[in-house]
Write a protein that holds these residues in place. Structure first.
Motif, short mmCIF file in Angstrom:
data_model
loop_
_atom_site.label_atom_id
_atom_site.label_comp_id
_atom_site.label_asym_id
_atom_site.label_seq_id
_atom_site.Cartn_x
_atom_site.Cartn_y
_atom_site.Cartn_z
N TYR B 4 0.85 -1.19 0.00
CA TYR B 4 0.00 0.00 0.00
C TYR B 4 0.89 1.25 0.00
O TYR B 4 1.87 1.32 0.74
CB TYR B 4 -0.91 0.00 1.23
N LEU B 5 0.56 2.19 -0.87
CA LEU B 5 1.35 3.42 -1.01
C LEU B 5 0.69 4.53 -0.19
O LEU B 5 -0.43 4.94 -0.50
CB LEU B 5 1.46 3.81 -2.48
N PRO B 6 1.37 5.01 0.86
CA PRO B 6 0.70 5.90 1.82
C PRO B 6 0.33 7.28 1.28
O PRO B 6 -0.59 7.90 1.80
CB PRO B 6 1.73 6.03 2.95
N VAL B 7 1.03 7.79 0.26
CA VAL B 7 0.69 9.12 -0.27
C VAL B 7 -0.19 8.99 -1.52
O VAL B 7 -1.15 9.74 -1.70
CB VAL B 7 1.96 9.95 -0.55
N ALA B 8 0.12 8.02 -2.35
CA ALA B 8 -0.71 7.79 -3.55
C ALA B 8 -2.08 7.23 -3.16
O ALA B 8 -3.01 7.28 -3.95
CB ALA B 8 0.00 6.83 -4.49
N LEU B 9 -2.19 6.69 -1.93
CA LEU B 9 -3.42 6.09 -1.40
C LEU B 9 -3.96 5.00 -2.32
O LEU B 9 -5.15 4.93 -2.62
CB LEU B 9 -4.51 7.16 -1.17
N THR B 10 -3.06 4.17 -2.77
CA THR B 10 -3.46 3.04 -3.61
C THR B 10 -2.53 1.87 -3.34
O THR B 10 -1.48 2.04 -2.73
CB THR B 10 -3.47 3.45 -5.10
N SER B 11 -2.93 0.70 -3.82
CA SER B 11 -2.14 -0.50 -3.60
C SER B 11 -1.56 -0.95 -4.94
O SER B 11 -2.23 -0.84 -5.97
CB SER B 11 -3.07 -1.56 -3.01
N ILE B 12 -0.34 -1.45 -4.93
CA ILE B 12 0.29 -1.80 -6.20
C ILE B 12 1.09 -3.09 -6.05
O ILE B 12 1.68 -3.35 -4.98
CB ILE B 12 1.18 -0.63 -6.71
N ASN B 13 1.09 -3.89 -7.10
CA ASN B 13 1.91 -5.11 -7.12
C ASN B 13 3.36 -4.67 -7.26
O ASN B 13 3.70 -3.93 -8.20
CB ASN B 13 1.48 -5.97 -8.32
N ILE B 14 4.25 -5.11 -6.37
CA ILE B 14 5.62 -4.57 -6.36
C ILE B 14 6.39 -4.86 -7.65
O ILE B 14 7.33 -4.15 -7.98
CB ILE B 14 6.45 -5.04 -5.14
N ILE B 15 5.95 -5.87 -8.40
CA ILE B 15 6.64 -6.18 -9.66
C ILE B 15 6.54 -4.99 -10.63
O ILE B 15 7.46 -4.71 -11.39
CB ILE B 15 6.03 -7.45 -10.30
N VAL B 16 5.39 -4.29 -10.57
CA VAL B 16 5.17 -3.17 -11.51
C VAL B 16 6.19 -2.05 -11.33
O VAL B 16 6.94 -1.74 -12.27
CB VAL B 16 3.71 -2.65 -11.41
N PRO B 17 6.29 -1.42 -10.14
CA PRO B 17 7.26 -0.33 -10.02
C PRO B 17 8.72 -0.78 -10.15
O PRO B 17 9.54 -0.05 -10.72
CB PRO B 17 6.99 0.26 -8.63
N VAL B 18 9.04 -1.97 -9.62
CA VAL B 18 10.44 -2.43 -9.72
C VAL B 18 10.79 -2.67 -11.20
O VAL B 18 11.85 -2.26 -11.69
CB VAL B 18 10.68 -3.71 -8.87
#
Lengths: 273, 305
Positions: B4-18
């Motif tokens: 969960y991204l505390p400022v973007a207020l959304t959840s993301i699969n870590i594979i995507v940003p990495v």
């Protein structure tokens, strides 16, 4: 005189005895009365009244259950408090280029709006009741205010776009038939399991259950769901808002450190030479 | 695994940003661009609010450009003197550009100007780089030989006062040249909301006539400082830097930048320019499609371009 007092006292005792006998009789009759009459009051319970957004949060599930009058249809709404939303409006420029052409403001709109029912709302509730309790998209469309003010088809068009936008971010949803009911010991029990979107920000959400008979709402019950940050997420969120200078500095130092660190690792491995 | 991204207020699969970090970091190490023109739209595509995407991208570019600058500095490919003059110009240009955006916003046509600037600048830079690189590859002329050929522009630049020699790049220019062109890139970068690496690289190659490998290292050096400033301002004034997202991105981008720097030394300057030109043109085509095809949603979050 003394005789008169005795007669009054005797009459009062008889009256008391009569009242007690009647009360006792009703109590006995009540104990043998059919059970479903006692279960008429609507109840609502959410399995989670607190949802904690922690580091690994990816949304949740919330089940709503309770007891209702037998034979009643049920409508369950899950909404956040009403507020305003400002969005960018896309339009054509020079006849063929799509870009932002201005702002649209929506007043009295909940950020989250979910409506679930035992059957299609149109089949179980009258239009007047829908508008009175703001149940269903058409009723919400009439309830909100838009700036710039629009009317007729244009208003409907932009409200539909608004719903499309909110549905795309999973914050608006409707379903019919997902609320299930079952009779148990003469009582009607209802139940629904819903996905709670991770896009729903922290705040208080109201779950309202409406019991419907003859296209009219006969009863309603409420439950609350609170969504809040916890742990690392809370620490970072609070720091970003309340201690922005330090947060910015830490973000930069961490990035510089990571860049140098990886550079050193690769450098030692001979990668940089 | 989701975070969960505390400022973007959304959840993301870590594979995507990495994964995104790795790809964009690779481009950064190869070409000396920050990659903002690629990363920010990609993050928005994956559900990050546009304001958070741009600000957090600046934060991760700090890491990628540190990693890239370090790798290039180790092999002597950073012209610090030139970088500092470009930075000075870029800083002034940035201030002018931000004011320009305010004026455009007040006039109500900022979005049109920003989008058109994007398409035109990317299109012109990409086309020119592709055409020029292909021509010189065909003629099999080295960068040094080309440098001898003096154009009218070259003669004009030579006639300016305050001429100084930039040892690392092996070129002589007036101090005004990097400051003015740095300023020009700064204005455009501020208007477009990007770091400006893809504009700065062609300026250094075609106007300042610096060798491609020094261009990459020097560009990363000045991008590093630009992004430190932008990250701080965004975190301080807009609260839009997401630390967790930045960490995930930089996990990929710092490694990608190192790998890019290694690959870059194995490719010829002309080959690097052709690949960069193709990427820039591909992004241009994507923007043109976005502008002309009917969008699926006619309403969007405020704050993005």
């Amino acid at each position: 005189m003394y005789r008169e007092q005795n007669i009054r006292s005797w009459t009062a005792s008889l009256n008391n005895l009569w009242r007690m006998s009647i009360t006792f009789l009703f109590a006995i009759l009540g104990a043998f009365a059919p059970a479903d009459d006692a279960a008429a009051e609507l109840t609502a319970r959410a399995n989670h009244d607190r949802i904690k957004i922690d580091f690994f949060y990816h949304g949740s599930t919330v089940s709503i259950s309770g007891i209702s009058d037998p034979g009643a249809d049920l409508i369950i709404t899950m909404t956040s408090a009403e507020g305003h939303q400002a969005l960018k409006k896309k339009g054509k420029v020079a006849g063929f280029l799509w870009m932002n052409v201005g702002d649209m403001k929506f007043e009295h709109v909940p950020n989250m709006y979910a409506v679930h029912s035992t059957r299609k709302i149109d089949d179980i509730l009258s239009p007047g009741e829908m508008e009175k309790y703001v149940i269903g998209y058409p009723a919400l469309g009439k309830h909100i205010e838009m700036t710039p003010a629009l009317s007729g088809e244009e208003r409907d068009r932009w409200f539909n776009e608004f719903v499309k936008f909110k549905e795309a971010s999973k914050l608006y949803t409707t379903s019919a038939g997902k609320v299930t009911t079952a009779m148990e010991n003469g009582k009607q029990k209802y139940y629904i399991l819903t996905a709670w979107p991770y896009q729903a920000p922290p705040g208080d959400y109201i779950v309202t259950v409406y019991a419907v008979k003859d296209k009219t709402i006969v009863e309603k019950a409420e439950a609350k769901v609170r969504v809040e940050h916890a742990g690392v997420v809370k620490t970072l969120f609070d720091m970003a808002k309340n201690n922005a200078g330090l947060y910015g500095a830490i973000s930069i130092i961490a990035a510089l450190g990571a860049g140098f660190g990886v550079g050193l690792v690769f450098g030692k491995g001979g990668g940089a030479h | 695994m989701y975070l969960y991204l505390p400022v973007a207020l959304t959840s993301i699969n870590i594979i995507v940003p990495v994964g995104l970090g790795l790809v964009v970091g690779l481009l950064s190490g190869l070409f000396g661009v920050g990659g903002g023109f690629l990363m920010t739209p990609l993050l928005i595509m994956f559900g990050i609010p546009s304001t958070v995407a741009a600000a957090t991208d600046s934060n991760q570019i700090v890491a990628a450009s540190t990693s890239g600058t370090y790798a290039h500095w180790k092999v002597g490919n950073v012209d610090f003197k030139m970088g500092l003059y470009l930075l000075a110009g870029g800083f002034i240009g940035g201030l002018v550009g931000v004011q320009g955006i305010k004026v455009l916003n007040a006039m109500g046509n900022a979005d049109f100007v920003i989008k058109m600037t994007y398409v035109l600048m990317l299109g012109i830079v990409g086309s020119y780089m592709l055409f020029e690189s292909l021509m010189s590859m065909r003629k099999k002329k080295s960068e040094e030989v080309k440098a001898d050929k003096e154009s009218a522009m070259g003669k004009f630049l030579k006639s300016l006062p305050l001429q100084t020699h930039f040892e690392k790049s092996g070129v002589t220019h007036s101090l005004l040249v990097p400051v003015i062109f740095g300023g020009f890139v700064g204005i455009l970068a501020a208007i477009m909301g990007v770091g400006g690496g893809f504009l700065m690289v062609p300026v250094m190659v075609y106007i300042l006539r610096m060798p491609m490998h020094v261009v990459v290292g020097t560009s990363l050096f000045q991008i590093l400082f630009n992004c430190i400033e932008v990250t701080f301002l965004q975190a301080y004034t807009n609260h839009t830097v997401d630390f967790i997202l930045a960490v995930l991105l930089l996990l990929g981008s710092t490694v990608g930048a190192q790998v890019g720097a290694v690959f870059g030394r194995k490719l010829k300057g002309e080959q690097l320019k052709v690949i960069l030109a193709v990427i820039v043109l591909a992004v241009t085509v994507k923007i043109v499609f976005d502008l002309t095809l009917t969008p699926s949603l006619l309403l969007g979050q405020s704050g993005g371009h």
